[in-house]
Design an enzyme around this catalytic site. Sequence first.
Site, PDB file in Angstrom:
ATOM      1  NE  ARG A  58      73.808  77.873   9.910  1.00 44.25           N
ATOM      2  CZ  ARG A  58      73.620  78.509  11.039  1.00 44.25           C
ATOM      3  NH1 ARG A  58      72.533  78.306  11.758  1.00 44.25           N
ATOM      4  NH2 ARG A  58      74.510  79.372  11.494  1.00 44.25           N
ATOM      5  CB  THR A  62      70.573  81.518  20.030  1.00 44.69           C
ATOM      6  OG1 THR A  62      70.689  81.248  18.635  1.00 44.69           O
ATOM      7  CG2 THR A  62      70.657  80.232  20.807  1.00 44.69           C
ATOM      8  CB  SER A  75      65.312  84.231  16.396  1.00 43.43           C
ATOM      9  OG  SER A  75      64.960  84.805  17.634  1.00 43.43           O
ATOM     10  CB  THR A 112      73.461  84.544  20.705  1.00 49.50           C
ATOM     11  OG1 THR A 112      72.452  84.864  19.746  1.00 49.50           O
ATOM     12  CG2 THR A 112      74.003  85.831  21.306  1.00 49.50           C
ATOM     13  N   GLY A 113      74.525  84.488  17.743  1.00 55.80           N
ATOM     14  CA  GLY A 113      75.089  85.169  16.579  1.00 55.80           C
ATOM     15  C   GLY A 113      75.433  84.177  15.480  1.00 55.80           C
ATOM     16  CB  THR A 115      68.562  78.895  17.923  1.00 54.24           C
ATOM     17  OG1 THR A 115      68.431  80.008  17.045  1.00 54.24           O
ATOM     18  CG2 THR A 115      69.403  77.842  17.216  1.00 54.24           C
TER      19      THR A 115
HETATM   20  N1  ASP Z   1      73.721  81.066  16.697  1.00 49.17           N
HETATM   21  C1  ASP Z   1      72.549  80.832  15.915  1.00 49.17           C
HETATM   22  C2  ASP Z   1      72.920  80.083  14.667  1.00 49.17           C
HETATM   23  O1  ASP Z   1      73.980  80.293  14.125  1.00 49.17           O
HETATM   24  C3  ASP Z   1      71.794  82.060  15.539  1.00 49.17           C
HETATM   25  C4  ASP Z   1      71.792  83.211  16.503  1.00 49.17           C
HETATM   26  O2  ASP Z   1      72.073  83.090  17.654  1.00 49.17           O
HETATM   27  O3  ASP Z   1      71.511  84.322  16.100  1.00 49.17           O
HETATM   28  O4  ASP Z   1      72.111  79.328  14.192  1.00 49.17           O
END
Ligand code: ASP
Length: 341
Positions: free
Chosen positions: A230, A202, A84, A253-254, A220
């Site tokens: 994107r 991330t 990731s 994150t997320g 990330t």
């Molecule tokens: N925040 C990151 C994104 O939307 C992904 C992640 O942290 O899981 O690309």
Amino acid sequence: MSSRRKFLKASVITGAAAVTGSKIFALPKKIIKPELNNPIVISTWDFGKPANAAAWEVLKNGGKALNAVEAGVRIPEKGHSNQSVGYGGLPDRDGFVTLDACIMDHQYNCGSVMCLENIMHPISVARMVMEKTPHVILTGQGALEFALANGFKKENLLTEESKKDWQEWLKTSHYQPEVNVENKKAISKNDPMPGGIKNHDTIGMLAIDSLGNLSGACTTSGLAYKMHGRVGDSPVIGAGLYVDNEIGAATATGVGEEVIRIVGSHLIVELMRQGLSPEDACKAGVQRIIKISPEKSKNIQVGFLAINKKGEFGAYCLQKGFTYAVKNDKEETMYTAKSFY
Ligand code: ASP
């Protein structure tokens, strides 16, 4: 001394004292050093631990927070066991590994790259954008050309493992960011990196150095199987990362779309400015997402991590399982953030 020279000397002294105040000659006997703080570094997820260790090497020797966060997040960028961040990251739906990263120092200087391909360390390119260009953000092909012109090498970042996973995904091509799908892959000897969460993760890292200055970095490969082009929250200053040296810093994150909608990290720093603790500010950020997207928030992950100027830290997330790592001269600890659901 002749009386004329005496007069001249006296008038220069009087003139200088009048301009700068009468304490002009009351110079301190010793040079006063700024008060030294206890450095600290915190970062998201399990790979935060080895990343913090690299950052700590900089901080413990009196190095700058900016250098520490860059050195720290380069560790998971290079590690291929996590799918990731950086090398080994899961590709977008067309099979391209595209990277997002940003960095911010204690003087509101910031740099970011979005949708960068084939470069192992996007965080270092982001830093170069900050330091060597009049801009804050470079994207895609322009970011790549800038990196190559500045000595970065073009490399293939799609590992066999991630290619296989992508080919498997192509059978259904169903896009649904799932929550915390663990990567149980054995950790190889030459990559001592926790596998982490497979489909998203991330690294966001925040540090305070011995001068009390804050910096942050966030990097990330973004959500697995996203549309080509994107960009998530991670390279967006204010969303994935924000640093205000007077108050504190935050990172996210997320699912980035939800974080961007509320300009999450900036919101959290502003809530700390109003007096909230880092954990309460992160919780308020999560609650804001739930208010805006009540249904969606049940099935996605978002986690916030924050630190204030005093070195107090905290986190909060939507779903169980968001971990973060802390390192200072007293502890090297993994914490699990409290969650709303
Ligand atoms: N925040 C990151 C994104 O939307 C992904 C992640 O942290 O899981 O690309």
